[in-house]
Design a protein around this motif. Structure first.
Motif, PDB file in Angstrom:
ATOM      1  N   GLY A  23       0.801  -1.221   0.000  1.00 54.04           N
ATOM      2  CA  GLY A  23       0.000   0.000   0.000  1.00 54.04           C
ATOM      3  C   GLY A  23       0.830   1.264   0.000  1.00 54.04           C
ATOM      4  N   LYS A  24       1.922   1.272  -0.756  1.00 57.13           N
ATOM      5  CA  LYS A  24       2.780   2.448  -0.819  1.00 57.13           C
ATOM      6  C   LYS A  24       2.071   3.601  -1.523  1.00 57.13           C
ATOM      7  N   ASP A  25       2.543   4.808  -1.280  1.00 58.40           N
ATOM      8  CA  ASP A  25       1.951   5.973  -1.934  1.00 58.40           C
ATOM      9  C   ASP A  25       2.504   6.170  -3.337  1.00 58.40           C
ATOM     10  N   ILE A  26       3.819   6.337  -3.426  1.00 60.75           N
ATOM     11  CA  ILE A  26       4.493   6.571  -4.701  1.00 60.75           C
ATOM     12  C   ILE A  26       5.726   5.685  -4.763  1.00 60.75           C
ATOM     13  N   VAL A  27       5.895   4.990  -5.868  1.00 57.52           N
ATOM     14  CA  VAL A  27       7.067   4.130  -6.010  1.00 57.52           C
ATOM     15  C   VAL A  27       7.689   4.326  -7.381  1.00 57.52           C
ATOM     16  N   TYR A  28       9.005   4.546  -7.399  1.00 62.15           N
ATOM     17  CA  TYR A  28       9.768   4.634  -8.647  1.00 62.15           C
ATOM     18  C   TYR A  28      10.368   3.256  -8.911  1.00 62.15           C
ATOM     19  N   LEU A  29      10.252   2.791 -10.155  1.00 62.97           N
ATOM     20  CA  LEU A  29      10.766   1.468 -10.502  1.00 62.97           C
ATOM     21  C   LEU A  29      11.627   1.538 -11.759  1.00 62.97           C
ATOM     22  N   PRO A  30      12.869   1.044 -11.666  1.00 63.06           N
ATOM     23  CA  PRO A  30      13.599   0.691 -10.450  1.00 63.06           C
ATOM     24  C   PRO A  30      13.816   1.925  -9.550  1.00 63.06           C
ATOM     25  N   TRP A  31      14.269   1.668  -8.342  1.00 62.82           N
ATOM     26  CA  TRP A  31      14.385   2.701  -7.313  1.00 62.82           C
ATOM     27  C   TRP A  31      15.253   3.890  -7.725  1.00 62.82           C
ATOM     28  N   PHE A  32      16.267   3.628  -8.568  1.00 64.41           N
ATOM     29  CA  PHE A  32      17.221   4.698  -8.873  1.00 64.41           C
ATOM     30  C   PHE A  32      16.627   5.847  -9.682  1.00 64.41           C
ATOM     31  N   TRP A  33      15.400   5.665 -10.193  1.00 71.37           N
ATOM     32  CA  TRP A  33      14.773   6.765 -10.933  1.00 71.37           C
ATOM     33  C   TRP A  33      14.346   7.893 -10.018  1.00 71.37           C
ATOM     34  N   ARG A  34      14.164   7.626  -8.744  1.00 72.87           N
ATOM     35  CA  ARG A  34      13.792   8.705  -7.814  1.00 72.87           C
ATOM     36  C   ARG A  34      14.893   9.775  -7.738  1.00 72.87           C
ATOM     37  N   PRO A  35      16.156   9.395  -7.452  1.00 71.71           N
ATOM     38  CA  PRO A  35      17.203  10.429  -7.425  1.00 71.71           C
ATOM     39  C   PRO A  35      17.483  11.030  -8.804  1.00 71.71           C
ATOM     40  N   ILE A  36      17.352  10.217  -9.857  1.00 70.54           N
ATOM     41  CA  ILE A  36      17.558  10.750 -11.207  1.00 70.54           C
ATOM     42  C   ILE A  36      16.560  11.865 -11.497  1.00 70.54           C
ATOM     43  N   MET A  37      15.288  11.598 -11.205  1.00 68.69           N
ATOM     44  CA  MET A  37      14.261  12.596 -11.502  1.00 68.69           C
ATOM     45  C   MET A  37      14.332  13.796 -10.559  1.00 68.69           C
TER      46      MET A  37
END
Length: 244
Positions: free
Chosen positions: A214-228
């Motif tokens: 039940g996560k709110d927001i998930v970037y897949l794969p995880w490394f896209w969060r810091p990239i964006m």
């Protein structure tokens, strides 16, 4: 677990569905290709799904969305989760020279999603439990000249989901925004592959886990969060000079 999956023949939806099937879930699959839908349904039965039902529909036909949702609830005798995974990766240049093409892409990737979410939200809000998950994209985090029509649709979807999450939180309903980066699927067949491309099975499992948790927001794969985060932080006066 009773789950409706819209756009079930997409590579990411199929992989996520396989994870749920392994748990013996009851699945209601929606897609526009009868042949592909049957192939996916047969596979999920082999994977262990307790029940697999199908519904053929071109999601751009908004007039049948209520029928689709009612059918899912009746067929499965209720609904615990909804995954919206349909969409198209249109040709940006064609959109730039054609209003018709632009509106077509916006209907496929935004308007049809909002229509389904509006219907689903009312059901889950009344039920006071459940999970609504939607595959958006990192493309919606910032407009780029190479795909800003697609990015507009995904950005609008992401904002809509933020508001919906805020609305449904008090009802105990989870709203999950899934933001994949580049994934090696048939949808990106014409795109040159690089190191940032992920495999659909890994992203599909990530979708499954995000819905279960039940996560709110998930970037897949995880490394896209810091990239964006970096992409969004570039000042506009500099960003507009980049070829992205």
């Amino acid at each position: 677990m009773k789950i409706a999956i819209i756009g079930a023949t997409s590579a990411l939806a199929h992989e996520a569905a396989r994870c749920f099937a392994n748990e013996g879930a009851e699945l209601f699959l929606v897609a526009r290709s009868e042949e592909k839908l049957k192939t996916v349904a047969d596979d999920l039965k082999v994977q262990g799904a307790k029940q697999v039902e199908t519904f053929l529909l071109d999601l751009s036909d908004l007039s049948r969305h209520q029928e689709l949702f009612d059918n899912a609830i009746i067929t499965l005798n209720g609904l615990d989760m909804l995954l919206i995974a349909h969409g198209t990766l249109g040709n940006q240049h064609k959109c730039e020279v054609s209003v018709e093409e632009t509106l077509k892409e916006l209907t496929n990737n935004f308007t049809s999603v909002i229509s389904l979410l509006t219907i689903a939200a009312n059901y889950f809000e009344q039920q006071k439990r459940g999970c609504i998950a939607v595959i958006s994209s990192v493309a919606g985090d910032r407009g780029r000249k190479s795909n800003y029509v697609y990015g507009t649709a995904k950005g609008g979807t992401t904002v809509f989901l933020q508001g919906l999450r805020n609305r449904l939180a008090k009802s105990g309903v989870k709203v999950v925004t899934i933001k994949p980066g580049f994934v090696d699927t048939p949808m990106t067949a014409s795109v040159k592959k690089g190191l940032l491309f992920a495999k659909p099975d890994a992203v599909g499992r990530g979708i499954y886990e995000a819905m279960k948790q039940g996560k709110d927001i998930v970037y897949l794969p995880w490394f896209w969060r810091p990239i964006m985060l970096v992409v969004k932080s570039v000042p506009e006066r500099i960003f507009k000079r980049l070829s992205l």
